[in-house]
Every structure is written in structure tokens, then in C-alpha cells.
Design an enzyme around this catalytic site. Structure first.
Site, PDB file in Angstrom:
ATOM      1  N   LYS A  99      -5.011   6.227  14.324  1.00 23.72           N
ATOM      2  CA  LYS A  99      -5.010   5.491  13.050  1.00 23.72           C
ATOM      3  C   LYS A  99      -6.443   5.501  12.484  1.00 23.72           C
ATOM      4  O   LYS A  99      -7.244   6.342  12.871  1.00 23.72           O
ATOM      5  CB  LYS A  99      -4.474   4.069  13.253  1.00 23.72           C
TER       6      LYS A  99
ATOM      7  N   LYS B 243       0.837  -1.210   0.000  1.00 25.65           N
ATOM      8  CA  LYS B 243       0.000   0.000   0.000  1.00 25.65           C
ATOM      9  C   LYS B 243       0.872   1.259   0.000  1.00 25.65           C
ATOM     10  O   LYS B 243       0.654   2.170  -0.790  1.00 25.65           O
ATOM     11  CB  LYS B 243      -0.927  -0.036   1.224  1.00 25.65           C
TER      12      LYS B 243
ATOM     13  N   ASP C   5       1.683  -0.999  11.887  1.00 27.84           N
ATOM     14  CA  ASP C   5       0.403  -1.494  11.381  1.00 27.84           C
ATOM     15  C   ASP C   5       0.135  -2.952  11.783  1.00 27.84           C
ATOM     16  O   ASP C   5      -0.940  -3.479  11.526  1.00 27.84           O
ATOM     17  CB  ASP C   5       0.357  -1.360   9.856  1.00 27.84           C
TER      18      ASP C   5
ATOM     19  N   SER D 101       7.044   9.304  11.940  1.00 27.39           N
ATOM     20  CA  SER D 101       5.974   9.089  10.979  1.00 27.39           C
ATOM     21  C   SER D 101       6.504   9.211   9.557  1.00 27.39           C
ATOM     22  O   SER D 101       7.022  10.257   9.162  1.00 27.39           O
ATOM     23  CB  SER D 101       4.852  10.105  11.205  1.00 27.39           C
TER      24      SER D 101
ATOM     25  N   GLN E 191       4.691   9.359   7.041  1.00 28.71           N
ATOM     26  CA  GLN E 191       3.827  10.273   6.296  1.00 28.71           C
ATOM     27  C   GLN E 191       4.315  11.706   6.462  1.00 28.71           C
ATOM     28  O   GLN E 191       4.334  12.478   5.504  1.00 28.71           O
ATOM     29  CB  GLN E 191       2.382  10.110   6.758  1.00 28.71           C
TER      30      GLN E 191
END
Ligand code: S3P
Length: 419
Positions: A329, A12, A302, A153, A155
Site C-alpha cells: 500500500k 476517494k 483500508d 483488487s 484497481q
């Protein structure tokens, strides 16, 4: 009994990144093995709204014609995908137009300031109502940034790197622990000047844009983790999971499983577009509880739901240190893992930012609230495969976010389990 050979869907994280980079590249790129889950479709939809020409999202090859991005004529809906929202903010910070991002109810609740704060420091103009979506960003002329992120993170790190890339300014990022490094690997693979020194990642601006590329996306280790867990919980047999990304910033769950007593063999190790890939060989194993340290969490962030499920079948107690990030999350995963384990008869609780799980031999029985969180649904579906279990999920559709074929694969490898 577990048996068979299975291939998890495309990674992903990497699927989002290659779509975005292909949209920024000059010419036509070809992406193979892309995840066809809803989150990746969200990235494709948003990029199309910005003018990118992207063929239908399918595993067997997606063509992307990159060009300059154009101002969208409506809001950019990122669906359930935090990666779409946060990485696109980085890309939009370097564009000379305004765009409004929004998402579904879950995504609108998730924190965005961790990304908007550094992007504002770079000079992006961001109008936000609170710490979340919707928000409007107007990018343009940016300045370089040296930033220490308070959270580990990928992201946040990737948003800053993508702002540096599109704004053509130098950026340096430090984080408390190293998060997944797919963005760094891809940028290095495309010949950009990116390097790491003493834990700080720096990207230097480049006069030339990324050339069109062809790439194969490896299978997602986070999706493979559910199959690994289902094999470990079986009584006999062996499972082969093919084509799994084994980037060390993603495989902390294999390290923890080794400590718990399950050895997952990696065979046929190879390189795919700058990422290590292998086939995994898994056999059932008896597990013992362990302590998962704060420094390990980014490498398995995750996988906490499925590791907690495995911990509930281990001898003794397991504690996950400093997992407060799980509160923000796709759902409040921290509270929901503990509450759902309790709902099926397991002793589990949250103490401060730590998650404690007590192993038991009693078959799990009860109803689980997934809160439409794909990873909660898959983790508890795996728990439902143990002997004598009766685990009812509040819904199953959410698995389409990251693993559309999950239930079919689970059924195939555990053909002995009644459904
Ligand atoms: C992701 C990073 C992680 C992870 C998420 C995907 C990514 O989030 O939980 O599923 O692709 O960069 P954080 O970076 O917020 O920890």
C-alpha cells in the site's frame, strides 16, 4: 466524551472514477461532493494533461467537459495515487497514443504488473523497467479478455473494465474475493451492459459513449472509520456521522466492530447514484478481540490500520488473516502497524501474512513513524485520544491525501482531548 454531527469528505474511490468517466463522457458533467484530497487532484491533473477540461476541484461542484483524449506532451505524474496510476492505465490502453506515467517515491515502488500483465494480453504495448513506475503505455486496437486475477483488487478489476470500455471489446474478470464494486455500479448506472454471473464480472462493448451526467459522491466510509473509532474509544457521548457510503463491499469494518462489541446504527438509508448511503450513529463501547478472516479483508482493506488500533484497546487478542497486500500500500502498512503499536507499548507482530494484536488497558505512549502514509497518521492520531495517551506522530500532513480536514474534525468531536 464524544459529541456532534460530522460529515466525512467525498469517497476517494468514487471521486477518481466519476472524474475519469466524466472525462470520457460526451458533453458537460457536474460532480458534487467530490473529495478535494491530493489523490483526486492527481487524477484531475492527469486527465487535464490528456485534454479534459475540468474546473477547480472543490466540494460544491466540479464541471468536466469530456471529449476524445489527446496525446500528452509530458509525463503523467500520478503523485501518491495508486488508483490514478492503475485506472488510467486501463483508460490509456484504449487510446491510440503513447503516454508515460510516473509518481512520487512511494507510488514508484508499488507493483504495476498486476495491471500491465492483463492489459498486455489485451494488446496494449507497455514498456516497463521493472514492476513499477515509470512506464510507457501505447494503446490502440485491443482484443477482448477473460481474466482471473491472482489478487482481489478493485484497481486491477477496474483497469480491465476501463480498457474494455475505451477499447470497445468484451472483458470478463474473476477475482479470489469480491473487491469494491464502484466501477461496476457506475457503468451500470450509465446504462452499459455489465453483469455478474457466478462471481465473474463481464462488460460488453457499447457503440454509444457515456452521456454527460450529474452525480453526488457519498462520504467516504474509509474516512468515516476514523471518526467511528474515535467515538468508540471515548468514555461517554454519541456521534452522528452524516452521508456515509455503506456499499457492502466497503463496510466490512462495521461487521467486524459488531463482532467486537460495538454496534454502529445506520439510519436514513438512501440511494445516491447507484450507491447506498446512510447516516451512522456511534456510541462508546467496550471491545473484545476477534479473528478477521481472509475473505473479509477486501471489504475492509483500508481499515486494517484503524481496526488494529481498536484491537489494541480490546479485551484479548485479535488476528487479521492474510493481510500480505498491506505490504504494497502507500507504505509497508503491515510491518508499520505492528512496529508502531509496539512503539506505543502494545504487543503486536506479523506472523507470515497474518497480523496479531494483543489488547491492553495501559495508556499508549511513544513515537509513531507514519512513513507519510495518511491512514497510519489518522489511525494513530485516533489512538492518541484515549485517556492518558501520549502518541507523537512523525508527521501529520499526509492526511491531505484522503481527508484534508481530519484533525479539525477530530478536535471538534473530541473537544475534551488536550492537543
Ligand atoms: C481502491 C482499491 C483498493 C484500496 C485503495 C483504493 C480503489 O486497492 O486499497 O485505497 O479505488 O479501487 P486495491 O484494489 O489494490 O486493493
Amino acid at each position: 466524551m464524544v459529541s456532534g454531527v460530522v460529515r466525512p469528505p467525498g469517497d476517494k474511490s468514487i471521486s477518481h472514477r466519476v472524474l475519469m468517466l466524466a472525462a470520457l463522457a460526451r458533453g458537460q458533467s457536474e460532480l458534487n461532493g467530490l473529495l478535494t484530497g491530493d489523490d483526486v487532484k492527481s487524477s484531475a491533473r492527469v486527465l487535464r494533461q490528456l485534454g479534459a477540461d475540468i474546473s477547480r476541484i472543490q466540494e460544491s461542484g466540479v464541471r468536466v467537459s469530456g471529449s476524445r483524449l489527446l496525446a500528452p506532451d509530458s509525463r503523467l505524474n500520478c503523485g501518491n495515487s495508486g488508483t490514478t496510476a492503475r485506472l488510467m492505465l486501463g483508460i490509456l490502453a484504449g487510446q491510440p497514443f503513447a503516454a508515460t506515467l510516473t509518481g512520487d517515491a512511494s507510488l514508484r515502488r508499488r507493483p504495476m504488473r498486476r495491471v500491465t500483465e492483463p492489459l498486455k494480453q489485451m494488446g496494449a504495448d507497455i514498456k516497463e523497467g521493472g514492476d513499477g513506475l515509470p512506464l510507457t503505455i501505447r494503446g490502440g486496437k485491443l482484443r477482448g479478455l477473460t481474466y482471473t486475477s491472482p489478487v482481489a483488487s478493485a484497481q486491477v478489476k477496474s483497469a480491465i473494465l476501463l480498457a474494455g470500455l475505451t477499447g470497445k471489446v468484451p472483458v470478463t474478470i474473476r477475482e479470489p474475493y469480491r473487491s469494491r464494486d464502484h466501477t461496476e455500479r457506475l457503468l451500470a448506472h450509465f446504462g452499459l451492459e455489465i453483469h455478474e454471473r457466478d462471481g465473474a464480472i463481464s462488460l460488453l462493448p457499447s457503440a454509444v459513449s457515456i452521456p454527460a451526467f450529474q452525480i453526488a459522491v457519498p462520504g467516504d466510509p474509509s474516512s468515516a472509520a476514523f471518526l467511528v473509532a474515535a467515538a468508540i474509544l471515548a468514555d461517554t457521548g454519541e456521534l452522528v456521522i452524516e452521508n456515509v457510503g455503506v456499499n457492502p463491499t466497503r463496510t466490512g469494518f462495521l461487521v467486524v466492530l459488531e463482532r467486537m462489541g460495538a454496534h454502529v446504527e445506520r439510519v436514513n438509508l438512501r440511494d445516491e447514484g447507484g450507491e447506498p448511503v446512510a447516516d451512522l450513529l456511534v456510541r462508546p463501547a467496550a471491545l473484545t478481540g476477534t479473528e478477521v478472516a481472509a475473505a473479509e479483508i477486501p471489504t475492509l482493506v483500508d481499515e486494517v490500520p484503524v481496526l488494529a488500533v481498536l484491537a489494541s484497546r480490546a479485551r484479548g487478542a485479535t488476528v487479521f488473516r492474510e493481510v500480505g497486500e498491506l505490504r504494497v500500500k502507500e507504505s509497508n502498512r503491515l510491518e508499520l502497524i505492528a512496529a508502531n503499536l509496539r512503539a506505543v507499548g502494545v504487543k503486536a507482530d506479523v506472523q507470515g501474512n497474518d497480523l496479531h494484536v494483543e489488547g491492553t488497558e495501559k495508556p499508549p505512549r511513544g513515537k509513531v513513524e507514519t512513513a507519510k502514509d495518511h491512514r497510519l497518521a489518522m489511525a494513530f492520531a485516533v489512538l492518541g485520544t484515549v485517556d492518558g495517551a501520549s502518541v507523537k506522530l512523525s508527521e501529520k500532513k499526509s492526511v491531505a491525501i484522503s481527508y484534508p480536514g481530519f484533525f479539525a474534525d477530530l478536535k471538534r468531536i473530541r473537544a475534551d482531548v488536550p492537543t
